[in-house]
Design a protein around this motif. Sequence first.
Motif, mmCIF file in Angstrom:
data_model
loop_
_atom_site.group_PDB
_atom_site.id
_atom_site.type_symbol
_atom_site.label_atom_id
_atom_site.label_comp_id
_atom_site.label_asym_id
_atom_site.label_seq_id
_atom_site.Cartn_x
_atom_site.Cartn_y
_atom_site.Cartn_z
ATOM 1 N N SER A 6 0.862 -1.184 0.000
ATOM 2 C CA SER A 6 0.000 0.000 0.000
ATOM 3 C C SER A 6 0.899 1.235 0.000
ATOM 4 C CB SER A 6 -0.884 -0.018 1.250
ATOM 5 O OG SER A 6 -1.227 1.293 1.646
ATOM 6 N N THR A 7 0.644 2.182 -0.860
ATOM 7 C CA THR A 7 1.481 3.391 -0.888
ATOM 8 C C THR A 7 1.310 4.180 0.417
ATOM 9 O OG1 THR A 7 -0.248 4.557 -2.131
ATOM 10 C CG2 THR A 7 1.577 3.609 -3.404
ATOM 11 N N ASN A 8 0.107 4.140 1.017
ATOM 12 C CA ASN A 8 -0.067 4.809 2.319
ATOM 13 C C ASN A 8 0.850 4.169 3.364
ATOM 14 O OD1 ASN A 8 -2.146 6.378 1.220
ATOM 15 N ND2 ASN A 8 -3.398 6.207 3.066
ATOM 16 N N LYS B 200 -18.210 4.460 -8.783
ATOM 17 C CA LYS B 200 -16.990 5.025 -8.187
ATOM 18 C C LYS B 200 -15.775 4.811 -9.091
ATOM 19 C CE LYS B 200 -14.185 4.112 -4.060
ATOM 20 N NZ LYS B 200 -14.303 3.820 -2.637
ATOM 21 N N ARG C 204 -11.208 3.250 3.093
ATOM 22 C CA ARG C 204 -11.709 3.642 4.410
ATOM 23 C C ARG C 204 -12.413 2.461 5.047
ATOM 24 N NH1 ARG C 204 -15.899 6.868 4.329
ATOM 25 N NH2 ARG C 204 -15.775 7.695 6.420
ATOM 26 N N ASN D 103 -15.763 10.576 0.565
ATOM 27 C CA ASN D 103 -14.426 10.492 -0.040
ATOM 28 C C ASN D 103 -14.376 9.757 -1.378
ATOM 29 O OD1 ASN D 103 -15.040 7.970 1.063
ATOM 30 N ND2 ASN D 103 -12.900 7.410 1.069
ATOM 31 N N LYS E 253 -5.650 -0.162 0.458
ATOM 32 C CA LYS E 253 -6.615 -0.004 1.562
ATOM 33 C C LYS E 253 -7.603 1.103 1.256
ATOM 34 C CE LYS E 253 -3.768 1.453 4.616
ATOM 35 N NZ LYS E 253 -3.215 1.937 5.874
ATOM 36 N N GLN F 264 -0.855 -2.302 -6.320
ATOM 37 C CA GLN F 264 -0.782 -2.512 -4.865
ATOM 38 C C GLN F 264 -1.353 -3.892 -4.546
ATOM 39 O OE1 GLN F 264 -1.487 1.580 -2.590
ATOM 40 N NE2 GLN F 264 -3.316 0.937 -3.679
HETATM 41 C C1 BTN Z 1 -11.692 4.340 -0.303
HETATM 42 O O1 BTN Z 1 -12.211 4.083 -1.380
HETATM 43 O O2 BTN Z 1 -12.274 4.139 0.789
HETATM 44 C C2 BTN Z 1 -10.328 4.958 -0.294
HETATM 45 C C3 BTN Z 1 -9.406 4.296 -1.274
HETATM 46 C C4 BTN Z 1 -8.008 4.863 -1.246
HETATM 47 C C5 BTN Z 1 -7.089 4.084 -2.151
HETATM 48 C C6 BTN Z 1 -5.731 4.691 -2.251
HETATM 49 S S1 BTN Z 1 -4.752 3.935 -3.504
HETATM 50 C C7 BTN Z 1 -3.336 4.731 -2.918
HETATM 51 C C8 BTN Z 1 -3.403 4.716 -1.408
HETATM 52 N N1 BTN Z 1 -2.869 3.483 -0.890
HETATM 53 C C9 BTN Z 1 -3.784 2.744 -0.275
HETATM 54 O O3 BTN Z 1 -3.574 1.642 0.247
HETATM 55 N N2 BTN Z 1 -4.974 3.355 -0.320
HETATM 56 C C10 BTN Z 1 -4.879 4.640 -0.986
#
Ligand code: BTN
Length: 249
Positions: free
Chosen positions: A26-28, A119, A56, A111, A54, A50
């Motif tokens: 995951s980049t986060n 989406k 929300r 979001n 992830k 990825q």
């Molecule tokens: C959502 O839809 O609830 C939020 C999604 C967010 C996805 C991005 S992709 C880049 C970054 N890395 C992750 O693991 N999640 C965010």
Amino acid sequence: MIPIRHKNAISVGGFFKVRHLLKIGSTNDFLKSLSTDESRENFVVVADEQTKGKGRLSRKFFSPKGGLYFSILIRPNDEAVLNSLTALAAICVCDAVEKVCGDSASVKWVNDVLIGDKKCSGILVETTENLKGFAIVGIGVNIGDGKVDESIKDIACGVTKNGRDTKWKLLAAILENFKNLCTNFDRKKIADEYKARCSTVGKRVRVVPNDGNEYFAVAEALDDDLRLVVRDDNGDVRSLYSGEVRIVF
Ligand code: BTN
């Protein structure tokens, strides 16, 4: 537009430092694992795919090759910026999708970015004590002429591919918008733009609060703090700060 040289993209108008990875969980999470010091401010990591994307509420974000997945490490200089990051990112994505792909995009509170009622993009803002005043803004965009994996096709879509460089053009456009809105931060302007983009108001929704006690309501407005004001089926008005709503068709 901020020039981005893809593959080892580094050139981003001197504001962002971008690292390009082929594959990551995951980049986060990658940004969370870095030590945070001043030199990391405005650091961006973008991955081709990825394996543990992830969303929300502990959901997965399906992140196969072809989409745009990136995270920005920023240090908001005040609480108002921090509290506006999801809204700010959502309007950056909408604008970029329209400019680069020609698709008309709207925001689903809180979001998600939609094309029509599906989406195309999600945003995950994370802060932790370990981040020492930094915040991570993670953005995922599905790319591909409306198409996404079979497993999510009823709820998700991909933005229109406009040439081979769509992903990099989108990244550049989103980062440029992000830079502009952060450096000239104007809370009211962001709230107004978010309100104008939000397609949830006026819809009948199923509210899924964090405590799990779901109920039906009509989304009536967004207040100045971008809480969603809903009227439930008993006529009671409630302001939602977090949680989720599902549009009822
Ligand atoms: C959502 O839809 O609830 C939020 C999604 C967010 C996805 C991005 S992709 C880049 C970054 N890395 C992750 O693991 N999640 C965010």
